[in-house]
Write a protein that holds these residues in place. Structure first.
Motif, PDB file in Angstrom:
ATOM      1  N   ARG A 143       2.985 147.612  79.450  1.00 53.96           N
ATOM      2  CA  ARG A 143       1.645 147.450  79.370  1.00 53.96           C
ATOM      3  C   ARG A 143       1.748 146.379  78.343  1.00 53.96           C
ATOM      4  N   SER A 197      -8.311 155.599  67.413  1.00 55.59           N
ATOM      5  CA  SER A 197      -6.607 155.779  67.620  1.00 55.59           C
ATOM      6  C   SER A 197      -6.648 155.220  69.375  1.00 55.59           C
ATOM      7  N   HIS A 201      -4.370 152.937  72.783  1.00 53.92           N
ATOM      8  CA  HIS A 201      -3.369 152.659  72.809  1.00 53.92           C
ATOM      9  C   HIS A 201      -2.422 151.188  72.786  1.00 53.92           C
ATOM     10  N   ASP A 218      -3.681 148.110  73.716  1.00 54.25           N
ATOM     11  CA  ASP A 218      -5.102 147.564  73.147  1.00 54.25           C
ATOM     12  C   ASP A 218      -4.961 146.904  71.481  1.00 54.25           C
ATOM     13  N   ARG A 242      -8.546 150.918  82.720  1.00 58.91           N
ATOM     14  CA  ARG A 242      -8.055 151.462  82.075  1.00 58.91           C
ATOM     15  C   ARG A 242      -8.900 150.916  80.387  1.00 58.91           C
ATOM     16  N   ALA A 243      -9.014 149.654  80.138  1.00 61.90           N
ATOM     17  CA  ALA A 243      -9.045 149.132  78.716  1.00 61.90           C
ATOM     18  C   ALA A 243     -10.672 149.650  78.613  1.00 61.90           C
ATOM     19  N   LEU A 280     -10.389 154.415  78.794  1.00 65.79           N
ATOM     20  CA  LEU A 280      -9.675 154.941  77.489  1.00 65.79           C
ATOM     21  C   LEU A 280      -9.050 154.249  76.318  1.00 65.79           C
ATOM     22  N   PHE A 281      -8.824 155.518  75.738  1.00 62.89           N
ATOM     23  CA  PHE A 281      -8.164 155.162  74.509  1.00 62.89           C
ATOM     24  C   PHE A 281      -7.068 156.568  74.037  1.00 62.89           C
ATOM     25  N   SER A 282      -6.268 156.291  72.831  1.00 61.73           N
ATOM     26  CA  SER A 282      -5.368 157.405  73.331  1.00 61.73           C
ATOM     27  C   SER A 282      -5.591 158.757  73.306  1.00 61.73           C
ATOM     28  N   HIS A 283      -6.826 159.743  72.987  1.00 65.21           N
ATOM     29  CA  HIS A 283      -6.871 160.309  72.551  1.00 65.21           C
ATOM     30  C   HIS A 283      -7.779 161.042  74.132  1.00 65.21           C
ATOM     31  N   ARG A 307     -13.163 157.794  76.852  1.00 72.44           N
ATOM     32  CA  ARG A 307     -14.498 157.209  75.763  1.00 72.44           C
ATOM     33  C   ARG A 307     -15.689 158.249  76.259  1.00 72.44           C
ATOM     34  N   PRO A 323      -3.889 155.422  82.517  1.00 77.54           N
ATOM     35  CA  PRO A 323      -3.749 154.175  82.480  1.00 77.54           C
ATOM     36  C   PRO A 323      -3.023 154.268  83.211  1.00 77.54           C
ATOM     37  N   ALA A 336     -10.924 145.393  75.063  1.00 82.70           N
ATOM     38  CA  ALA A 336      -9.930 146.439  74.163  1.00 82.70           C
ATOM     39  C   ALA A 336     -10.930 145.476  72.707  1.00 82.70           C
ATOM     40  N   ASN A 359     -13.374 147.087  70.329  1.00 78.27           N
ATOM     41  CA  ASN A 359     -13.096 147.153  68.682  1.00 78.27           C
ATOM     42  C   ASN A 359     -14.534 146.963  67.885  1.00 78.27           C
TER      43      ASN A 359
END
Lengths: 197, 197
Positions: free
Chosen positions: A29, A175, A177, A180, B32-33, B36-39, B42, B73, B183, B187
């Protein structure tokens, strides 16, 4: 892109990338995010995937937007391209990059292969909690940006890059991906280029 | 997300998403965008996919981050989830959303289904050449953002949204993939939230 567990051989299943490849899907990705925009390939980007998983590791796959062909946005196509390239590795692969397909080159080795290939580029790590990318002066030309995968940076990588004078920036309060992060970084560089053009 | 050609039924091949689904892969990457984020997921995002391709079209798939489960993801997992949900559509599906899996709901209809479900949200289109997102005051709460797919907005969509008072913003100087636009937009909203928290 530092792939802590991503398999360095073509030995993974297209139908189960997350489960069979040491999460090479995370890196695939990132290839899309780094190389592609709406109207095709970016003109001057190189992606290095440091693959540290499996018996063939470590290896580095380099993808050069100037000469790469058949870079599609969908994950399965990217997986197939990477799988074929890894599977085509010669037995005597050394630390010099060998081009195995247009724009796709492979080397046997770890982060040092990347650093040797980069030459004099300014080094920047993308890290949570670091200085905000919007507050620092980004290097536009010959700049190299280092990202971790879903596991982040290993301490040894951070030390090695710090010893070479690398700086660290973050892209925002959360944090995210890795793909992103690349989208946001690329946007920052696009804006810089538009301002200075 | 307005998918001009994305198939509204589960009738596509996981092994050839771009070729068999009217480019539903573009929309999957946007899921996905957006979510999802790292943890994890959302906490307060809803994604609406307007699916205008194939005989079952138009339909809208709604994914709510508050209650969705198994959002992974990788593109194939997302494709399988969407395929199963579309295939589970009841015969009498109407313009009201019906939850078919946790957090995933389907309605028969087009953009109007989305607008009715949004209520009083401020409407913003993501468009090239529009005002820079960094120069406008973004709405933080109850805001809805509209994106085209690889084909962009249709004139009728733009007119409909304009008639409802929608504004337009761009994320930068280049035309980007829709998932990268999300993304960058996310942000910007993350930064806004961090500033006003």
């Amino acid at each position: 892109m530092l792939g802590q567990t991503a398999t360095a051989s073509g030995d993974f299943l297209l139908d189960d990338l997350p489960g069979s490849s040491g999460r090479i899907d995370v890196l695939l990705r990132c290839i899309r995010a780094a190389l592609l925009f709406s109207h095709g390939l970016r003109s001057d980007v190189r992606v290095y995937l440091v693959l540290r998983g499996g018996p063939a590791a470590p290896r580095v796959l380099r993808i050069d937007s100037k000469s790469a062909r058949f870079i599609r946005p969908d994950e399965r196509c990217l997986a197939l391209l990477v799988k074929k390239t890894l599977a085509a590795s010669p037995d005597d692969l050394g630390s010099q990059f060998v081009e195995l397909r247009p724009g796709l080159a492979l080397a046997s080795g770890d982060l040092d292969c990347v650093l040797a290939d980069l030459g004099e580029a300014a080094l920047t790590m993308l890290e949570e909690q670091a200085l905000d990318i919007r507050g620092v002066g980004l290097e536009r030309d010959d700049a190299a940006y280092f990202l971790g995968d879903h596991l982040g940076f290993q301490p040894a990588d951070r030390e090695r890059l710090n010893a070479l004078g690398a700086t660290a920036v973050s892209v925002g309060p959360l944090s995210l991906h890795s793909d992103d992060v690349i989208a946001i970084l690329s946007n920052e560089l696009d804006r810089l280029e538009a301002r200075t053009r």
